[in-house]
Write an enzyme that holds these catalytic residues in place. Structure first.
Site, mmCIF file in Angstrom:
data_model
loop_
_atom_site.group_PDB
_atom_site.id
_atom_site.type_symbol
_atom_site.label_atom_id
_atom_site.label_comp_id
_atom_site.label_asym_id
_atom_site.label_seq_id
_atom_site.Cartn_x
_atom_site.Cartn_y
_atom_site.Cartn_z
ATOM 1 N N GLU A 120 -65.100 61.461 -56.933
ATOM 2 C CA GLU A 120 -64.469 60.182 -57.293
ATOM 3 C C GLU A 120 -65.373 59.381 -58.233
ATOM 4 O O GLU A 120 -66.591 59.421 -58.073
ATOM 5 C CB GLU A 120 -64.190 59.381 -56.015
ATOM 6 C CG GLU A 120 -63.167 60.085 -55.138
ATOM 7 C CD GLU A 120 -62.935 59.365 -53.801
ATOM 8 O OE1 GLU A 120 -63.405 58.227 -53.623
ATOM 9 O OE2 GLU A 120 -62.286 59.972 -52.945
ATOM 10 N N HIS A 165 -58.108 56.198 -53.903
ATOM 11 C CA HIS A 165 -58.844 55.852 -52.676
ATOM 12 C C HIS A 165 -58.481 54.436 -52.200
ATOM 13 O O HIS A 165 -59.305 53.519 -52.200
ATOM 14 C CB HIS A 165 -60.360 55.986 -52.896
ATOM 15 C CG HIS A 165 -61.128 56.133 -51.614
ATOM 16 N ND1 HIS A 165 -62.258 56.894 -51.504
ATOM 17 C CD2 HIS A 165 -60.923 55.609 -50.366
ATOM 18 C CE1 HIS A 165 -62.737 56.841 -50.263
ATOM 19 N NE2 HIS A 165 -61.926 56.060 -49.561
ATOM 20 N N ARG A 189 -61.728 62.634 -46.824
ATOM 21 C CA ARG A 189 -62.722 62.656 -47.889
ATOM 22 C C ARG A 189 -62.381 63.841 -48.775
ATOM 23 O O ARG A 189 -61.902 64.873 -48.276
ATOM 24 C CB ARG A 189 -64.149 62.837 -47.333
ATOM 25 C CG ARG A 189 -64.766 61.602 -46.717
ATOM 26 C CD ARG A 189 -65.114 60.544 -47.772
ATOM 27 N NE ARG A 189 -65.728 59.356 -47.194
ATOM 28 C CZ ARG A 189 -65.077 58.252 -46.828
ATOM 29 N NH1 ARG A 189 -63.769 58.171 -46.970
ATOM 30 N NH2 ARG A 189 -65.743 57.221 -46.332
HETATM 31 P P1 NAP Z 1 -63.239 58.891 -35.861
HETATM 32 O O1 NAP Z 1 -62.599 57.929 -34.944
HETATM 33 O O2 NAP Z 1 -64.656 59.215 -35.700
HETATM 34 O O3 NAP Z 1 -62.359 60.227 -35.780
HETATM 35 C C1 NAP Z 1 -62.725 61.380 -36.450
HETATM 36 C C2 NAP Z 1 -62.039 62.560 -35.765
HETATM 37 O O4 NAP Z 1 -62.353 63.747 -36.507
HETATM 38 C C3 NAP Z 1 -62.519 62.753 -34.346
HETATM 39 O O5 NAP Z 1 -61.434 62.713 -33.466
HETATM 40 C C4 NAP Z 1 -63.251 64.094 -34.357
HETATM 41 O O6 NAP Z 1 -62.973 64.826 -33.184
HETATM 42 C C5 NAP Z 1 -62.669 64.792 -35.599
HETATM 43 N N1 NAP Z 1 -63.672 65.666 -36.197
HETATM 44 C C6 NAP Z 1 -64.952 65.362 -36.521
HETATM 45 N N2 NAP Z 1 -65.588 66.423 -37.002
HETATM 46 C C7 NAP Z 1 -64.711 67.442 -36.971
HETATM 47 C C8 NAP Z 1 -64.789 68.802 -37.310
HETATM 48 N N3 NAP Z 1 -65.923 69.357 -37.786
HETATM 49 N N4 NAP Z 1 -63.687 69.577 -37.159
HETATM 50 C C9 NAP Z 1 -62.541 69.043 -36.684
HETATM 51 N N5 NAP Z 1 -62.412 67.740 -36.333
HETATM 52 C C10 NAP Z 1 -63.479 66.959 -36.469
HETATM 53 O O7 NAP Z 1 -63.067 58.448 -37.375
HETATM 54 P P2 NAP Z 1 -61.926 57.560 -38.028
HETATM 55 O O8 NAP Z 1 -62.299 56.134 -37.922
HETATM 56 O O9 NAP Z 1 -60.591 57.994 -37.545
HETATM 57 O O10 NAP Z 1 -62.116 57.949 -39.583
HETATM 58 C C11 NAP Z 1 -62.031 59.281 -39.990
HETATM 59 C C12 NAP Z 1 -62.444 59.387 -41.458
HETATM 60 O O11 NAP Z 1 -61.422 58.887 -42.295
HETATM 61 C C13 NAP Z 1 -63.678 58.556 -41.871
HETATM 62 O O12 NAP Z 1 -64.870 59.173 -41.477
HETATM 63 C C14 NAP Z 1 -63.501 58.529 -43.380
HETATM 64 O O13 NAP Z 1 -64.118 59.654 -43.973
HETATM 65 C C15 NAP Z 1 -61.985 58.612 -43.568
HETATM 66 N N6 NAP Z 1 -61.429 57.326 -44.055
HETATM 67 C C16 NAP Z 1 -60.810 57.302 -45.258
HETATM 68 C C17 NAP Z 1 -60.299 56.099 -45.718
HETATM 69 C C18 NAP Z 1 -59.600 56.025 -47.039
HETATM 70 O O14 NAP Z 1 -59.646 54.983 -47.657
HETATM 71 N N7 NAP Z 1 -58.915 57.068 -47.473
HETATM 72 C C19 NAP Z 1 -60.420 54.926 -44.979
HETATM 73 C C20 NAP Z 1 -61.075 54.998 -43.752
HETATM 74 C C21 NAP Z 1 -61.577 56.210 -43.286
HETATM 75 P P3 NAP Z 1 -64.034 65.881 -32.604
HETATM 76 O O15 NAP Z 1 -65.368 65.193 -32.613
HETATM 77 O O16 NAP Z 1 -63.500 66.204 -31.255
HETATM 78 O O17 NAP Z 1 -63.997 67.058 -33.520
HETATM 79 C C1 8YV Z 2 -63.407 52.384 -48.220
HETATM 80 C C2 8YV Z 2 -63.284 54.356 -46.602
HETATM 81 O O1 8YV Z 2 -62.561 52.450 -49.320
HETATM 82 O O2 8YV Z 2 -63.900 53.214 -44.650
HETATM 83 C C3 8YV Z 2 -63.932 54.273 -45.275
HETATM 84 O O3 8YV Z 2 -64.482 55.293 -44.837
HETATM 85 O O4 8YV Z 2 -63.180 55.389 -47.187
HETATM 86 C C4 8YV Z 2 -62.656 53.156 -47.183
HETATM 87 O O5 8YV Z 2 -62.287 52.233 -46.233
HETATM 88 C C5 8YV Z 2 -64.726 52.729 -48.716
HETATM 89 O O6 8YV Z 2 -65.641 53.074 -47.769
HETATM 90 C C6 8YV Z 2 -65.249 51.518 -49.502
HETATM 91 O O7 8YV Z 2 -65.942 51.901 -50.577
#
Ligand code: NAP
Ligand code: 8YV
Length: 317
Positions: free
Chosen positions: A262, A280, A233
Protein backbone atom coordinates in the site's frame (compact mmCIF):
# COMPACT_ATOMS: atom_id res chain seq x y z
CA UNK A 1 3.50 20.40 28.41
CA UNK A 2 5.74 18.16 30.52
CA UNK A 3 9.29 17.00 30.05
CA UNK A 4 8.03 13.56 29.05
CA UNK A 5 9.24 13.19 25.48
CA UNK A 6 7.10 11.44 22.86
CA UNK A 7 8.29 10.61 19.36
CA UNK A 8 5.85 10.70 16.44
CA UNK A 9 7.69 9.42 13.34
CA UNK A 10 4.83 10.00 10.86
CA UNK A 11 1.81 12.32 10.89
CA UNK A 12 -1.32 11.42 12.82
CA UNK A 13 -4.73 13.18 12.94
CA UNK A 14 -4.49 16.84 13.98
CA UNK A 15 -6.46 16.20 17.19
CA UNK A 16 -3.91 13.59 18.30
CA UNK A 17 -1.01 15.93 17.63
CA UNK A 18 -2.75 18.77 19.50
CA UNK A 19 -3.59 16.59 22.52
CA UNK A 20 -0.08 15.15 22.76
CA UNK A 21 1.43 18.62 22.28
CA UNK A 22 -0.66 19.94 25.18
CA UNK A 23 0.42 17.17 27.52
CA UNK A 24 3.94 16.11 26.46
CA UNK A 25 7.00 17.32 24.62
CA UNK A 26 6.14 15.98 21.18
CA UNK A 27 8.82 15.37 18.57
CA UNK A 28 7.42 15.45 15.02
CA UNK A 29 10.07 13.49 13.20
CA UNK A 30 8.54 13.79 9.73
CA UNK A 31 8.83 17.60 9.90
CA UNK A 32 12.58 17.53 10.47
CA UNK A 33 14.84 18.34 7.50
CA UNK A 34 17.31 15.67 8.70
CA UNK A 35 15.23 13.10 10.66
CA UNK A 36 18.23 10.87 11.32
CA UNK A 37 20.32 13.63 12.88
CA UNK A 38 17.27 14.88 14.83
CA UNK A 39 16.63 11.39 16.20
CA UNK A 40 20.28 10.98 17.17
CA UNK A 41 20.08 14.22 19.17
CA UNK A 42 16.74 13.59 20.92
CA UNK A 43 16.61 9.76 21.17
CA UNK A 44 18.00 9.46 24.72
CA UNK A 45 15.04 11.44 26.11
CA UNK A 46 12.25 9.63 24.22
CA UNK A 47 9.98 7.65 26.57
CA UNK A 48 6.93 7.15 24.37
CA UNK A 49 6.32 6.44 20.69
CA UNK A 50 3.10 7.25 18.81
CA UNK A 51 3.19 4.80 15.90
CA UNK A 52 1.19 4.10 12.79
CA UNK A 53 1.69 2.14 9.58
CA UNK A 54 3.27 5.20 7.90
CA UNK A 55 6.02 5.20 10.54
CA UNK A 56 7.80 2.14 9.13
CA UNK A 57 8.75 -0.90 11.18
CA UNK A 58 9.03 -0.51 14.93
CA UNK A 59 11.52 -3.20 15.85
CA UNK A 60 14.88 -3.88 17.46
CA UNK A 61 16.65 -1.49 15.07
CA UNK A 62 14.56 1.40 16.40
CA UNK A 63 14.49 0.14 19.99
CA UNK A 64 18.30 0.10 19.94
CA UNK A 65 18.20 3.83 19.23
CA UNK A 66 15.64 4.63 21.96
CA UNK A 67 17.17 3.43 25.28
CA UNK A 68 14.55 5.15 27.48
CA UNK A 69 11.51 3.96 25.50
CA UNK A 70 8.70 2.64 27.74
CA UNK A 71 5.63 2.49 25.52
CA UNK A 72 4.59 2.27 21.87
CA UNK A 73 1.01 3.44 21.31
CA UNK A 74 -0.22 2.26 17.91
CA UNK A 75 -2.90 4.01 15.85
CA UNK A 76 -4.67 0.86 14.64
CA UNK A 77 -5.83 -2.43 16.08
CA UNK A 78 -3.50 -4.38 13.79
CA UNK A 79 0.09 -4.02 14.94
CA UNK A 80 2.03 -6.05 12.41
CA UNK A 81 4.09 -2.87 11.89
CA UNK A 82 5.50 -3.46 15.40
CA UNK A 83 7.68 -6.34 16.62
CA UNK A 84 5.69 -6.81 19.82
CA UNK A 85 7.76 -9.84 20.91
CA UNK A 86 10.93 -7.74 20.70
CA UNK A 87 9.21 -4.98 22.66
CA UNK A 88 8.08 -7.47 25.31
CA UNK A 89 11.62 -8.84 25.62
CA UNK A 90 12.80 -5.32 26.46
CA UNK A 91 9.91 -4.58 28.83
CA UNK A 92 8.40 -2.04 26.43
CA UNK A 93 4.59 -1.76 26.55
CA UNK A 94 2.71 -1.87 23.23
CA UNK A 95 -0.90 -0.70 22.92
CA UNK A 96 -3.35 -0.80 20.01
CA UNK A 97 -6.81 0.64 19.37
CA UNK A 98 -8.87 -2.45 20.17
CA UNK A 99 -12.52 -2.01 21.06
CA UNK A 100 -13.30 1.19 19.16
CA UNK A 101 -13.36 0.15 15.50
CA UNK A 102 -14.83 -3.36 15.31
CA UNK A 103 -18.34 -2.30 14.22
CA UNK A 104 -17.01 0.19 11.65
CA UNK A 105 -14.74 -2.37 10.00
CA UNK A 106 -17.49 -5.00 10.06
CA UNK A 107 -19.89 -2.56 8.36
CA UNK A 108 -17.27 -1.91 5.69
CA UNK A 109 -16.70 -5.64 5.16
CA UNK A 110 -20.42 -6.18 4.57
CA UNK A 111 -20.57 -3.17 2.24
CA UNK A 112 -17.62 -4.49 0.28
CA UNK A 113 -19.18 -7.95 0.07
CA UNK A 114 -22.48 -6.60 -1.27
CA UNK A 115 -20.68 -4.23 -3.65
CA UNK A 116 -18.66 -7.14 -5.01
CA UNK A 117 -21.40 -9.72 -5.37
CA UNK A 118 -24.00 -7.30 -6.82
CA UNK A 119 -21.36 -5.35 -8.80
CA UNK A 120 -22.45 -1.97 -7.40
CA UNK A 121 -19.39 0.14 -8.43
CA UNK A 122 -19.62 -1.32 -11.95
CA UNK A 123 -23.33 -0.42 -12.04
CA UNK A 124 -22.58 3.11 -10.83
CA UNK A 125 -20.03 3.52 -13.64
CA UNK A 126 -22.62 2.17 -16.10
CA UNK A 127 -25.09 4.92 -15.18
CA UNK A 128 -22.46 7.70 -15.14
CA UNK A 129 -21.17 6.67 -18.58
CA UNK A 130 -24.70 7.01 -20.04
CA UNK A 131 -24.82 3.31 -20.92
CA UNK A 132 -28.22 2.63 -19.31
CA UNK A 133 -29.87 4.38 -22.28
CA UNK A 134 -28.36 1.69 -24.52
CA UNK A 135 -29.68 -1.20 -22.43
CA UNK A 136 -29.99 -2.74 -19.00
CA UNK A 137 -27.01 -3.49 -16.78
CA UNK A 138 -26.18 -7.23 -16.91
CA UNK A 139 -27.65 -9.39 -14.16
CA UNK A 140 -25.29 -9.96 -11.26
CA UNK A 141 -24.42 -13.00 -9.14
CA UNK A 142 -26.26 -13.26 -5.80
CA UNK A 143 -25.57 -13.62 -2.10
CA UNK A 144 -28.65 -15.87 -1.81
CA UNK A 145 -27.85 -19.45 -0.96
CA UNK A 146 -24.20 -18.81 -0.27
CA UNK A 147 -22.03 -20.05 2.57
CA UNK A 148 -19.73 -17.38 3.94
CA UNK A 149 -16.43 -18.41 5.49
CA UNK A 150 -14.75 -16.07 7.95
CA UNK A 151 -11.00 -16.45 8.25
CA UNK A 152 -10.41 -15.10 11.77
CA UNK A 153 -13.42 -15.09 14.12
CA UNK A 154 -11.89 -12.48 16.43
CA UNK A 155 -13.35 -9.16 17.59
CA UNK A 156 -14.09 -7.94 14.05
CA UNK A 157 -14.80 -11.38 12.59
CA UNK A 158 -17.55 -11.92 15.18
CA UNK A 159 -19.14 -8.58 14.30
CA UNK A 160 -19.05 -9.57 10.63
CA UNK A 161 -20.70 -12.89 11.50
CA UNK A 162 -23.43 -11.14 13.51
CA UNK A 163 -24.24 -8.90 10.58
CA UNK A 164 -24.23 -11.86 8.19
CA UNK A 165 -26.87 -13.59 10.35
CA UNK A 166 -29.26 -10.89 9.17
CA UNK A 167 -28.53 -11.84 5.58
CA UNK A 168 -29.72 -15.45 6.07
CA UNK A 169 -26.54 -17.08 4.80
CA UNK A 170 -24.73 -20.10 6.23
CA UNK A 171 -21.66 -19.06 8.25
CA UNK A 172 -18.44 -21.01 8.79
CA UNK A 173 -15.00 -20.04 10.07
CA UNK A 174 -11.40 -20.99 10.52
CA UNK A 175 -8.85 -19.84 13.08
CA UNK A 176 -6.39 -21.77 15.20
CA UNK A 177 -8.79 -22.00 18.14
CA UNK A 178 -12.14 -23.76 17.73
CA UNK A 179 -14.97 -21.87 19.48
CA UNK A 180 -17.95 -24.16 20.04
CA UNK A 181 -19.82 -21.37 21.84
CA UNK A 182 -20.12 -19.32 18.64
CA UNK A 183 -22.66 -21.48 16.80
CA UNK A 184 -20.85 -21.39 13.44
CA UNK A 185 -19.30 -24.33 11.59
CA UNK A 186 -15.57 -24.75 12.26
CA UNK A 187 -13.02 -25.93 9.68
CA UNK A 188 -9.52 -26.77 10.79
CA UNK A 189 -7.60 -25.37 7.82
CA UNK A 190 -8.06 -22.41 5.44
CA UNK A 191 -8.36 -24.88 2.51
CA UNK A 192 -11.10 -26.85 4.29
CA UNK A 193 -12.95 -23.59 5.03
CA UNK A 194 -12.63 -22.41 1.42
CA UNK A 195 -13.83 -25.78 0.10
CA UNK A 196 -16.96 -25.51 2.27
CA UNK A 197 -17.72 -21.90 1.22
CA UNK A 198 -18.33 -19.74 -1.80
CA UNK A 199 -17.48 -16.47 -0.03
CA UNK A 200 -14.28 -16.14 1.98
CA UNK A 201 -13.71 -13.08 4.17
CA UNK A 202 -10.20 -12.61 5.59
CA UNK A 203 -10.00 -10.73 8.90
CA UNK A 204 -6.92 -12.16 10.64
CA UNK A 205 -3.92 -10.12 11.79
CA UNK A 206 -1.02 -9.56 9.39
CA UNK A 207 2.54 -10.71 10.02
CA UNK A 208 4.64 -13.83 9.47
CA UNK A 209 2.12 -16.30 10.96
CA UNK A 210 -0.61 -15.38 8.46
CA UNK A 211 1.53 -14.52 5.42
CA UNK A 212 -0.13 -15.94 2.28
CA UNK A 213 -2.67 -17.88 4.34
CA UNK A 214 -4.90 -17.33 1.29
CA UNK A 215 -2.80 -18.97 -1.42
CA UNK A 216 -3.43 -20.67 -4.77
CA UNK A 217 -4.72 -23.85 -3.08
CA UNK A 218 -7.24 -21.88 -0.98
CA UNK A 219 -8.47 -19.96 -4.03
CA UNK A 220 -8.76 -23.20 -6.01
CA UNK A 221 -10.82 -24.65 -3.14
CA UNK A 222 -13.04 -21.53 -3.05
CA UNK A 223 -13.99 -22.36 -6.62
CA UNK A 224 -15.26 -20.72 -9.77
CA UNK A 225 -18.31 -19.10 -8.11
CA UNK A 226 -16.14 -18.00 -5.20
CA UNK A 227 -15.83 -14.45 -3.92
CA UNK A 228 -12.83 -13.41 -1.85
CA UNK A 229 -13.06 -10.37 0.46
CA UNK A 230 -9.88 -9.11 2.14
CA UNK A 231 -10.25 -6.59 4.97
CA UNK A 232 -7.32 -8.03 6.94
CA UNK A 233 -3.86 -7.18 5.58
CA UNK A 234 -2.46 -7.43 2.07
CA UNK A 235 0.16 -9.90 3.31
CA UNK A 236 -2.57 -12.41 4.22
CA UNK A 237 -3.26 -13.14 0.53
CA UNK A 238 -0.72 -14.21 -2.08
CA UNK A 239 -1.47 -11.28 -4.42
CA UNK A 240 0.12 -12.91 -7.49
CA UNK A 241 -1.94 -16.08 -6.94
CA UNK A 242 -5.06 -13.93 -6.43
CA UNK A 243 -4.50 -12.04 -9.68
CA UNK A 244 -3.98 -15.34 -11.53
CA UNK A 245 -7.13 -16.83 -9.97
CA UNK A 246 -9.21 -13.79 -10.97
CA UNK A 247 -7.76 -13.71 -14.49
CA UNK A 248 -8.22 -17.43 -15.11
CA UNK A 249 -11.70 -17.74 -13.60
CA UNK A 250 -10.50 -19.94 -10.74
CA UNK A 251 -12.66 -17.64 -8.57
CA UNK A 252 -15.45 -15.29 -9.65
CA UNK A 253 -14.60 -11.98 -8.00
CA UNK A 254 -12.80 -10.20 -5.19
CA UNK A 255 -13.39 -7.19 -2.97
CA UNK A 256 -10.18 -5.79 -1.54
CA UNK A 257 -9.54 -3.13 1.09
CA UNK A 258 -5.89 -4.03 1.67
CA UNK A 259 -2.87 -4.77 -0.55
CA UNK A 260 0.64 -6.17 -0.33
CA UNK A 261 2.37 -2.82 -0.97
CA UNK A 262 0.00 0.00 0.00
CA UNK A 263 -0.76 2.48 -1.45
CA UNK A 264 0.38 0.75 -4.63
CA UNK A 265 -2.26 -1.46 -6.22
CA UNK A 266 -1.07 -3.74 -9.04
CA UNK A 267 -2.08 -2.55 -12.52
CA UNK A 268 -3.53 -6.03 -13.24
CA UNK A 269 -6.04 -5.63 -10.40
CA UNK A 270 -6.93 -2.09 -11.43
CA UNK A 271 -7.67 -3.29 -14.97
CA UNK A 272 -10.00 -6.12 -13.90
CA UNK A 273 -13.78 -5.75 -14.01
CA UNK A 274 -14.42 -8.52 -11.46
CA UNK A 275 -12.79 -6.75 -8.52
CA UNK A 276 -13.90 -3.95 -6.22
CA UNK A 277 -10.97 -1.97 -4.86
CA UNK A 278 -11.04 0.25 -1.77
CA UNK A 279 -8.10 2.31 -0.40
CA UNK A 280 -7.85 0.70 3.09
CA UNK A 281 -11.09 2.22 4.40
CA UNK A 282 -12.05 -0.28 7.12
CA UNK A 283 -11.98 2.16 10.04
CA UNK A 284 -11.97 5.33 7.96
CA UNK A 285 -14.98 7.26 9.25
CA UNK A 286 -14.50 10.58 11.04
CA UNK A 287 -16.01 9.22 14.26
CA UNK A 288 -14.00 6.01 14.41
CA UNK A 289 -10.70 7.61 13.47
CA UNK A 290 -11.34 10.23 16.22
CA UNK A 291 -11.99 7.45 18.74
CA UNK A 292 -8.80 5.65 17.66
CA UNK A 293 -6.80 8.85 18.02
CA UNK A 294 -8.24 9.51 21.47
CA UNK A 295 -7.27 5.99 22.54
CA UNK A 296 -3.67 6.57 21.42
CA UNK A 297 -3.60 9.72 23.56
CA UNK A 298 -5.37 8.05 26.51
CA UNK A 299 -2.93 5.13 26.50
CA UNK A 300 0.07 7.46 26.66
CA UNK A 301 -1.49 9.68 29.33
CA UNK A 302 -2.56 6.69 31.41
CA UNK A 303 0.88 5.11 31.14
CA UNK A 304 2.74 8.20 32.26
CA UNK A 305 0.15 9.14 34.95
CA UNK A 306 -0.52 5.71 36.46
CA UNK A 307 1.98 3.23 34.96
CA UNK A 308 -0.92 1.31 33.39
CA UNK A 309 -1.87 1.01 29.73
CA UNK A 310 -5.54 0.84 28.70
CA UNK A 311 -5.36 -1.50 25.71
CA UNK A 312 -2.14 -3.50 25.88
CA UNK A 313 -1.55 -6.04 23.10
CA UNK A 314 -1.41 -9.66 24.34
CA UNK A 315 2.39 -9.92 23.98
CA UNK A 316 2.94 -7.09 26.48
CA UNK A 317 -0.24 -7.32 28.59
P1 NAP B 1 -8.45 -10.22 16.93
O1 NAP B 1 -9.61 -9.95 17.80
O2 NAP B 1 -7.13 -10.44 17.53
O3 NAP B 1 -8.86 -11.48 16.03
C1 NAP B 1 -7.96 -12.07 15.16
C2 NAP B 1 -8.44 -13.50 14.89
O4 NAP B 1 -7.55 -14.08 13.92
C3 NAP B 1 -8.41 -14.35 16.13
O5 NAP B 1 -9.68 -14.89 16.37
C4 NAP B 1 -7.34 -15.41 15.86
O6 NAP B 1 -7.75 -16.67 16.34
C5 NAP B 1 -7.25 -15.41 14.32
N1 NAP B 1 -5.89 -15.74 13.90
C6 NAP B 1 -4.73 -15.19 14.33
N2 NAP B 1 -3.68 -15.77 13.77
C7 NAP B 1 -4.17 -16.74 12.97
C8 NAP B 1 -3.57 -17.71 12.14
N3 NAP B 1 -2.23 -17.82 12.02
N4 NAP B 1 -4.37 -18.55 11.45
C9 NAP B 1 -5.72 -18.46 11.56
N5 NAP B 1 -6.34 -17.55 12.34
C10 NAP B 1 -5.58 -16.71 13.04
O7 NAP B 1 -8.24 -9.07 15.86
P2 NAP B 1 -9.32 -8.09 15.23
O8 NAP B 1 -9.46 -6.90 16.10
O9 NAP B 1 -10.55 -8.84 14.85
O10 NAP B 1 -8.53 -7.59 13.92
C11 NAP B 1 -8.07 -8.51 12.98
C12 NAP B 1 -7.19 -7.80 11.96
O11 NAP B 1 -7.99 -7.04 11.07
C13 NAP B 1 -6.21 -6.76 12.53
O12 NAP B 1 -5.08 -7.37 13.09
C14 NAP B 1 -5.88 -5.96 11.27
O13 NAP B 1 -4.80 -6.54 10.58
C15 NAP B 1 -7.15 -6.08 10.43
N6 NAP B 1 -7.89 -4.79 10.37
C16 NAP B 1 -8.06 -4.21 9.16
C17 NAP B 1 -8.73 -3.00 9.10
C18 NAP B 1 -8.95 -2.31 7.79
O14 NAP B 1 -9.03 -1.10 7.77
N7 NAP B 1 -9.11 -3.04 6.69
C19 NAP B 1 -9.22 -2.38 10.25
C20 NAP B 1 -9.01 -3.01 11.47
C21 NAP B 1 -8.34 -4.24 11.52
P3 NAP B 1 -6.67 -17.76 16.80
O15 NAP B 1 -5.68 -17.05 17.67
O16 NAP B 1 -7.48 -18.80 17.49
O17 NAP B 1 -6.04 -18.29 15.55
C1 8YV C 1 -6.27 1.76 10.09
C2 8YV C 1 -6.30 -0.77 10.46
O1 8YV C 1 -6.65 2.20 8.83
O2 8YV C 1 -6.73 -0.76 12.76
C3 8YV C 1 -6.18 -1.32 11.82
O3 8YV C 1 -5.52 -2.36 11.96
O4 8YV C 1 -5.89 -1.35 9.50
C4 8YV C 1 -7.04 0.49 10.25
O5 8YV C 1 -7.96 0.74 11.24
C5 8YV C 1 -4.82 1.86 10.12
O6 8YV C 1 -4.20 1.16 11.12
C6 8YV C 1 -4.46 3.35 10.26
O7 8YV C 1 -3.38 3.65 9.54
Amino acid sequence: MTETHILMPAPMPAAVIAALDARFTLHRLWEQPDPDAYLAEHAPAIRGLAANTLAGRVDDALFDRLPALEIVANFGVGYDNIDAQAAAARGIMVTNTSGVLDAEVADLALGLLLATVRRLPQADRYVREGRWEQGSFPLSPTLRGRTVGILGLGAIGQQIARRLEGFDVAIAYHQRTRRDDRGYTYHDTPVALAAACDVLIAIVPGGAATRHLVNAAVLEALGKDGIFINVARGSVADEAALIAALREGTILAAGLDVYADEPHVPAELRAMDNVVLLPHLGSASEQTRAAMGQLVVDNLVSWFDTGKALTAVPETA
